[in-house]
Design a protein around this motif. Structure first.
Motif, PDB file in Angstrom:
ATOM      1  N   MET A   1       0.668 -12.505   3.330  1.00 25.06           N
ATOM      2  CA  MET A   1       0.606 -11.373   4.238  1.00 25.06           C
ATOM      3  C   MET A   1       1.019 -10.110   3.503  1.00 25.06           C
ATOM      4  O   MET A   1       1.778 -10.155   2.546  1.00 25.06           O
ATOM      5  N   ARG A   2       0.549  -8.993   4.009  1.00 26.38           N
ATOM      6  CA  ARG A   2       0.839  -7.699   3.406  1.00 26.38           C
ATOM      7  C   ARG A   2       1.239  -6.700   4.494  1.00 26.38           C
ATOM      8  O   ARG A   2       0.929  -6.888   5.668  1.00 26.38           O
ATOM      9  N   LYS A   3       1.934  -5.642   4.057  1.00 22.44           N
ATOM     10  CA  LYS A   3       2.309  -4.554   4.953  1.00 22.44           C
ATOM     11  C   LYS A   3       1.698  -3.267   4.413  1.00 22.44           C
ATOM     12  O   LYS A   3       1.662  -3.051   3.209  1.00 22.44           O
ATOM     13  N   LEU A   4       1.244  -2.428   5.316  1.00 25.45           N
ATOM     14  CA  LEU A   4       0.710  -1.126   4.962  1.00 25.45           C
ATOM     15  C   LEU A   4       1.734  -0.076   5.389  1.00 25.45           C
ATOM     16  O   LEU A   4       2.118  -0.008   6.559  1.00 25.45           O
ATOM     17  N   HIS A   5       2.180   0.736   4.450  1.00 26.56           N
ATOM     18  CA  HIS A   5       3.107   1.829   4.719  1.00 26.56           C
ATOM     19  C   HIS A   5       2.328   3.129   4.624  1.00 26.56           C
ATOM     20  O   HIS A   5       1.585   3.342   3.666  1.00 26.56           O
ATOM     21  N   LEU A   6       2.489   4.000   5.617  1.00 23.73           N
ATOM     22  CA  LEU A   6       1.773   5.268   5.650  1.00 23.73           C
ATOM     23  C   LEU A   6       2.747   6.427   5.752  1.00 23.73           C
ATOM     24  O   LEU A   6       3.739   6.343   6.472  1.00 23.73           O
ATOM     25  N   ALA A   7       2.441   7.510   5.080  1.00 29.73           N
ATOM     26  CA  ALA A   7       3.120   8.783   5.273  1.00 29.73           C
ATOM     27  C   ALA A   7       2.093   9.705   5.915  1.00 29.73           C
ATOM     28  O   ALA A   7       0.993   9.877   5.392  1.00 29.73           O
ATOM     29  N   VAL A   8       2.452  10.278   7.062  1.00 27.76           N
ATOM     30  CA  VAL A   8       1.520  11.095   7.835  1.00 27.76           C
ATOM     31  C   VAL A   8       2.125  12.481   8.028  1.00 27.76           C
ATOM     32  O   VAL A   8       3.292  12.617   8.394  1.00 27.76           O
ATOM     33  N   ASP A   9       1.333  13.510   7.792  1.00 23.75           N
ATOM     34  CA  ASP A   9       1.747  14.878   8.078  1.00 23.75           C
ATOM     35  C   ASP A   9       1.720  15.043   9.594  1.00 23.75           C
ATOM     36  O   ASP A   9       0.669  14.905  10.222  1.00 23.75           O
ATOM     37  N   VAL A  10       2.862  15.327  10.179  1.00 20.47           N
ATOM     38  CA  VAL A  10       2.977  15.378  11.629  1.00 20.47           C
ATOM     39  C   VAL A  10       2.169  16.533  12.232  1.00 20.47           C
ATOM     40  O   VAL A  10       1.735  16.461  13.380  1.00 20.47           O
ATOM     41  N   PHE A  11       1.937  17.593  11.471  1.00 18.26           N
ATOM     42  CA  PHE A  11       1.206  18.744  12.000  1.00 18.26           C
ATOM     43  C   PHE A  11      -0.302  18.545  11.950  1.00 18.26           C
ATOM     44  O   PHE A  11      -1.004  18.902  12.890  1.00 18.26           O
ATOM     45  N   THR A  12      -0.808  17.976  10.865  1.00 18.49           N
ATOM     46  CA  THR A  12      -2.257  17.824  10.714  1.00 18.49           C
ATOM     47  C   THR A  12      -2.756  16.423  11.055  1.00 18.49           C
ATOM     48  O   THR A  12      -3.956  16.210  11.142  1.00 18.49           O
ATOM     49  N   GLN A  13      -1.822  15.472  11.200  1.00 17.65           N
ATOM     50  CA  GLN A  13      -2.137  14.064  11.443  1.00 17.65           C
ATOM     51  C   GLN A  13      -2.857  13.426  10.258  1.00 17.65           C
ATOM     52  O   GLN A  13      -3.456  12.364  10.370  1.00 17.65           O
ATOM     53  N   GLU A  14      -2.816  14.079   9.098  1.00 17.81           N
ATOM     54  CA  GLU A  14      -3.444  13.578   7.884  1.00 17.81           C
ATOM     55  C   GLU A  14      -2.549  12.540   7.208  1.00 17.81           C
ATOM     56  O   GLU A  14      -1.334  12.731   7.094  1.00 17.81           O
ATOM     57  N   VAL A  15      -3.127  11.446   6.773  1.00 16.53           N
ATOM     58  CA  VAL A  15      -2.397  10.462   5.965  1.00 16.53           C
ATOM     59  C   VAL A  15      -2.258  11.059   4.576  1.00 16.53           C
ATOM     60  O   VAL A  15      -3.257  11.356   3.914  1.00 16.53           O
ATOM     61  N   ILE A  16      -1.018  11.277   4.138  1.00 18.55           N
ATOM     62  CA  ILE A  16      -0.787  11.926   2.851  1.00 18.55           C
ATOM     63  C   ILE A  16      -0.370  10.939   1.765  1.00 18.55           C
ATOM     64  O   ILE A  16      -0.353  11.282   0.590  1.00 18.55           O
ATOM     65  N   ALA A  17      -0.046   9.713   2.157  1.00 21.39           N
ATOM     66  CA  ALA A  17       0.274   8.672   1.180  1.00 21.39           C
ATOM     67  C   ALA A  17       0.156   7.318   1.857  1.00 21.39           C
ATOM     68  O   ALA A  17       0.362   7.185   3.063  1.00 21.39           O
ATOM     69  N   ALA A  18      -0.179   6.309   1.065  1.00 20.19           N
ATOM     70  CA  ALA A  18      -0.286   4.939   1.571  1.00 20.19           C
ATOM     71  C   ALA A  18       0.131   3.976   0.472  1.00 20.19           C
ATOM     72  O   ALA A  18      -0.096   4.225  -0.709  1.00 20.19           O
ATOM     73  N   GLU A  19       0.761   2.885   0.879  1.00 23.43           N
ATOM     74  CA  GLU A  19       1.216   1.871  -0.069  1.00 23.43           C
ATOM     75  C   GLU A  19       1.078   0.512   0.617  1.00 23.43           C
ATOM     76  O   GLU A  19       1.457   0.350   1.776  1.00 23.43           O
ATOM     77  N   VAL A  20       0.519  -0.451  -0.083  1.00 21.86           N
ATOM     78  CA  VAL A  20       0.374  -1.812   0.436  1.00 21.86           C
ATOM     79  C   VAL A  20       1.272  -2.719  -0.398  1.00 21.86           C
ATOM     80  O   VAL A  20       1.254  -2.665  -1.628  1.00 21.86           O
ATOM     81  N   ASN A  21       2.085  -3.526   0.302  1.00 20.34           N
ATOM     82  CA  ASN A  21       2.998  -4.441  -0.368  1.00 20.34           C
ATOM     83  C   ASN A  21       2.995  -5.791   0.315  1.00 20.34           C
ATOM     84  O   ASN A  21       2.578  -5.919   1.470  1.00 20.34           O
ATOM     85  N   LEU A  22       3.504  -6.779  -0.402  1.00 15.56           N
ATOM     86  CA  LEU A  22       3.725  -8.087   0.206  1.00 15.56           C
ATOM     87  C   LEU A  22       4.851  -7.978   1.223  1.00 15.56           C
ATOM     88  O   LEU A  22       5.714  -7.101   1.114  1.00 15.56           O
ATOM     89  N   VAL A  23       4.857  -8.852   2.208  1.00 18.68           N
ATOM     90  CA  VAL A  23       5.823  -8.755   3.297  1.00 18.68           C
ATOM     91  C   VAL A  23       7.269  -8.893   2.845  1.00 18.68           C
ATOM     92  O   VAL A  23       8.173  -8.400   3.511  1.00 18.68           O
ATOM     93  N   PHE A  24       7.527  -9.532   1.721  1.00 15.29           N
ATOM     94  CA  PHE A  24       8.917  -9.707   1.307  1.00 15.29           C
ATOM     95  C   PHE A  24       9.489  -8.478   0.593  1.00 15.29           C
ATOM     96  O   PHE A  24      10.671  -8.436   0.288  1.00 15.29           O
TER      97      PHE A  24
END
Length: 60
Positions: free
Chosen positions: A1-24
């Motif tokens: 399994m994997r987790k997706l981490h997102l950083a979102v600009d709260v004003f524009t709703q744009e995803v500004i960064a993403a990282e996928v990692n294993l659940v551990f």
């Protein structure tokens, strides 16, 4: 399994960064990896309690 981490600009709703990692991989380990490459000033981070660690504290 994997987790997706997102950083979102709260004003524009744009995803500004993403990282996928294993659940551990801990959420607190991912935050610096997610935010450090950004070429913008981070004014606020909203996250749950798993990010309440020294590694996730601001360095200002």
């Amino acid at each position: 399994m994997r987790k997706l981490h997102l950083a979102v600009d709260v004003f524009t709703q744009e995803v500004i960064a993403a990282e996928v990692n294993l659940v551990f991989v801990g959420d607190n380990e991912v935050l610096p990896i997610l935010l450090n490459p950004l070429r913008r000033k981070i004014q606020q981070v909203s996250a749950d309690g798993s990010y309440d660690t020294r590694a996730c504290s601001p360095t200002y």
